[in-house]
Design a protein around this motif. Structure first.
Motif, PDB file in Angstrom:
ATOM      1  N   SER A 165      23.305  31.821  28.362  1.00  0.00           N
ATOM      2  CA  SER A 165      22.902  33.001  29.137  1.00  0.00           C
ATOM      3  C   SER A 165      24.094  33.791  29.674  1.00  0.00           C
ATOM      4  CB  SER A 165      21.991  32.581  30.301  1.00  0.00           C
ATOM      5  OG  SER A 165      20.790  32.017  29.814  1.00  0.00           O
ATOM      6  N   VAL A 166      25.277  33.641  29.066  1.00  0.00           N
ATOM      7  CA  VAL A 166      26.443  34.413  29.498  1.00  0.00           C
ATOM      8  C   VAL A 166      26.115  35.907  29.457  1.00  0.00           C
ATOM      9  CG1 VAL A 166      28.814  35.090  28.921  1.00  0.00           C
ATOM     10  CG2 VAL A 166      28.131  32.679  28.804  1.00  0.00           C
ATOM     11  N   ASN A 171      23.651  33.248  34.737  1.00  0.00           N
ATOM     12  CA  ASN A 171      24.933  32.660  34.382  1.00  0.00           C
ATOM     13  C   ASN A 171      26.031  33.413  35.133  1.00  0.00           C
ATOM     14  OD1 ASN A 171      27.548  32.635  32.702  1.00  0.00           O
ATOM     15  ND2 ASN A 171      26.394  30.988  31.733  1.00  0.00           N
ATOM     16  N   SER A 172      27.013  32.688  35.685  1.00  0.00           N
ATOM     17  CA  SER A 172      28.009  33.280  36.576  1.00  0.00           C
ATOM     18  C   SER A 172      29.330  33.649  35.897  1.00  0.00           C
ATOM     19  CB  SER A 172      28.286  32.321  37.744  1.00  0.00           C
ATOM     20  OG  SER A 172      27.124  32.109  38.510  1.00  0.00           O
ATOM     21  N   THR A 173      29.389  33.598  34.584  1.00  0.00           N
ATOM     22  CA  THR A 173      30.604  33.988  33.870  1.00  0.00           C
ATOM     23  C   THR A 173      31.005  35.412  34.251  1.00  0.00           C
ATOM     24  OG1 THR A 173      30.136  32.504  32.020  1.00  0.00           O
ATOM     25  CG2 THR A 173      31.588  34.388  31.578  1.00  0.00           C
ATOM     26  N   ARG A 271      52.444  43.669  37.925  1.00  0.00           N
ATOM     27  CA  ARG A 271      52.027  42.729  36.879  1.00  0.00           C
ATOM     28  C   ARG A 271      50.520  42.843  36.734  1.00  0.00           C
ATOM     29  NH1 ARG A 271      49.887  37.438  36.336  1.00  0.00           N
ATOM     30  NH2 ARG A 271      50.719  36.327  34.515  1.00  0.00           N
ATOM     31  N   GLN A 272      50.038  42.722  35.498  1.00  0.00           N
ATOM     32  CA  GLN A 272      48.602  42.780  35.255  1.00  0.00           C
ATOM     33  C   GLN A 272      48.165  41.650  34.331  1.00  0.00           C
ATOM     34  OE1 GLN A 272      48.409  47.296  34.231  1.00  0.00           O
ATOM     35  NE2 GLN A 272      46.368  46.699  34.931  1.00  0.00           N
ATOM     36  N   SER A 273      46.938  41.262  34.494  1.00  0.00           N
ATOM     37  CA  SER A 273      46.322  40.320  33.560  1.00  0.00           C
ATOM     38  C   SER A 273      44.808  40.534  33.563  1.00  0.00           C
ATOM     39  CB  SER A 273      46.658  38.869  33.921  1.00  0.00           C
ATOM     40  OG  SER A 273      46.156  38.536  35.199  1.00  0.00           O
ATOM     41  N   VAL A 274      44.170  39.998  32.548  1.00  0.00           N
ATOM     42  CA  VAL A 274      42.709  40.012  32.445  1.00  0.00           C
ATOM     43  C   VAL A 274      42.260  38.566  32.295  1.00  0.00           C
ATOM     44  CG1 VAL A 274      40.703  40.799  31.156  1.00  0.00           C
ATOM     45  CG2 VAL A 274      42.737  42.263  31.307  1.00  0.00           C
ATOM     46  N   VAL A 275      41.294  38.164  33.103  1.00  0.00           N
ATOM     47  CA  VAL A 275      40.822  36.783  33.082  1.00  0.00           C
ATOM     48  C   VAL A 275      39.320  36.765  32.856  1.00  0.00           C
ATOM     49  CG1 VAL A 275      40.936  34.566  34.252  1.00  0.00           C
ATOM     50  CG2 VAL A 275      42.581  36.329  34.837  1.00  0.00           C
ATOM     51  N   PHE A 276      38.891  35.901  31.939  1.00  0.00           N
ATOM     52  CA  PHE A 276      37.470  35.723  31.660  1.00  0.00           C
ATOM     53  C   PHE A 276      37.112  34.289  32.026  1.00  0.00           C
ATOM     54  CE2 PHE A 276      33.787  35.218  28.662  1.00  0.00           C
ATOM     55  CZ  PHE A 276      33.034  36.290  29.115  1.00  0.00           C
ATOM     56  N   PHE A 277      36.398  34.146  33.150  1.00  0.00           N
ATOM     57  CA  PHE A 277      36.029  32.835  33.671  1.00  0.00           C
ATOM     58  C   PHE A 277      34.663  32.435  33.108  1.00  0.00           C
ATOM     59  CE2 PHE A 277      38.702  34.542  37.188  1.00  0.00           C
ATOM     60  CZ  PHE A 277      39.714  33.586  37.150  1.00  0.00           C
ATOM     61  N   VAL A 278      34.629  31.361  32.330  1.00  0.00           N
ATOM     62  CA  VAL A 278      33.407  30.939  31.641  1.00  0.00           C
ATOM     63  C   VAL A 278      32.763  29.781  32.393  1.00  0.00           C
ATOM     64  CG1 VAL A 278      32.432  30.141  29.460  1.00  0.00           C
ATOM     65  CG2 VAL A 278      34.428  31.668  29.451  1.00  0.00           C
TER      66      VAL A 278
END
Length: 312
Positions: A165-166, A171-173, A271-278
């Motif tokens: 259910s992402v 779902n909390s992703t 500084r930059q980043s992209v994070v995908f928390f699954v």
């Protein structure tokens, strides 16, 4: 300080990447890559993936649009501040302290979860880029989960079914754009304050896209903190505490941090980043896979809420 090159493995995801149609995924490659990932997460908790199939142009566009938002005044950003009811919006500098023993982190963030989308964005471009990144990261995370499932001897669909259910409200992703503001000579830095406090992630796996500034450090068992140097074309993948719990500590959720750079010109640059928390689906009960009951069963959402209560 040792370089991460020999310590954090680089895994070629070419045969499983999004450039391949799912129907053409080779089962032997799924097993091979799954075994490499299991080994990496057991030893160091981190790996790099190359040839993953997410287009760099999309990542760059998302970073550029995010940076435009972060460059605005606090007053403008406050119009889109993250509240307590929905996981959407801006998080201010020092709002979080991922290491409770340090002052607040010198970072800003913007969270996006499709089910919490209020359709009230700073710009339509930011909304569209966030949706595209979330979708592509979802697709990649499913393939990572498939490989890891096979690597753990669980069958190809085990972990995918736990994360089915992402993108939906059950779902909390979450995807998060992170921005670390420049640090000038007259910045008021508190004793012990850094850009991102030492912590381990909360969920199953994390996908991380770095810019070329660097600064991420990973605590390798027996080695201390080593730099996770940006490698062009790769993403960093690590496991979270829930996965460590799930595997009864077979895999390690490694602590990591972002220090203030010692090199002056890097301090002056953001500084930059992209994070995908699954995360597994909210009601999914996580039980030790080896049947040991080393940890009591807990739902994915209950565990996440517990971790949030410590962070904020």
């Amino acid at each position: 300080m040792e370089d991460s090159g020999a310590l954090i493995p680089v895994i070629d995801f070419d045969h499983l990447g999004l450039q391949r149609e799912s129907k053409n995924i080779d089962k032997t490659e799924l097993k091979n890559v799954g075994g490499l990932m299991k080994d990496a997460f057991t030893r160091v908790g981190f790996c790099y993936l190359k040839n993953h199939g997410i287009d760099q142009d999309l990542v760059d566009k998302y970073l550029d649009i995010s940076r435009e938002f972060f460059s605005q005044s606090v007053e403008e950003k406050m119009k889109h501040v993250r509240g307590t009811e929905k996981n959407f919006g801006w998080v201010a500098v020092e709002r979080e302290k991922l290491n409770p023993e340090r002052p607040g982190d010198l970072k800003e963030a913007f969270n996006y979860h499709p089910a919490d989308d209020p359709n009230d964005w700073p710009t339509a471009e930011f909304q569209q880029a966030s949706r595209e990144m979330f979708l592509r990261c979802t697709e990649l995370s499913h393939r990572v989960c498939d490989a890891l499932s096979v690597g753990l001897g669980l069958g190809e669909n085990f972990m995918r079914n736990a994360h089915k259910s992402v993108g939906k409200k059950e779902n909390s992703t979450t995807i998060r754009s992170l921005y670390y503001p420049p640090i000038s000579q007259d910045s008021n830095i508190k004793p012990g304050q850094i850009r991102l406090g030492e912590h381990s992630d909360y969920g199953t796996i994390t996908l991380l896209f770095q810019d070329d500034i660097g600064g991420l450090e990973v605590e390798i068992p027996g080695k201390g903190f080593v730099p996770a140097t940006p490698i062009p074309g790769t993403i960093v993948v690590n496991i979270g505490d829930l996965m460590q719990r799930w595997t009864a500590d077979t895999m390690v959720a490694t602590k990591h941090r972002v220090l203030i750079p010692e090199v002056e010109f890097k301090k002056r640059k953001p500084r930059q980043s992209v994070v995908f928390f699954v995360h597994p689906d909210d009601d999914y009960m996580v039980e030790c896979l080896d049947g040991s009951r080393k940890y009591e069963p807990i739902s994915s959402l209950d565990y996440l809420n517990y971790r949030f209560s410590v962070t904020y």
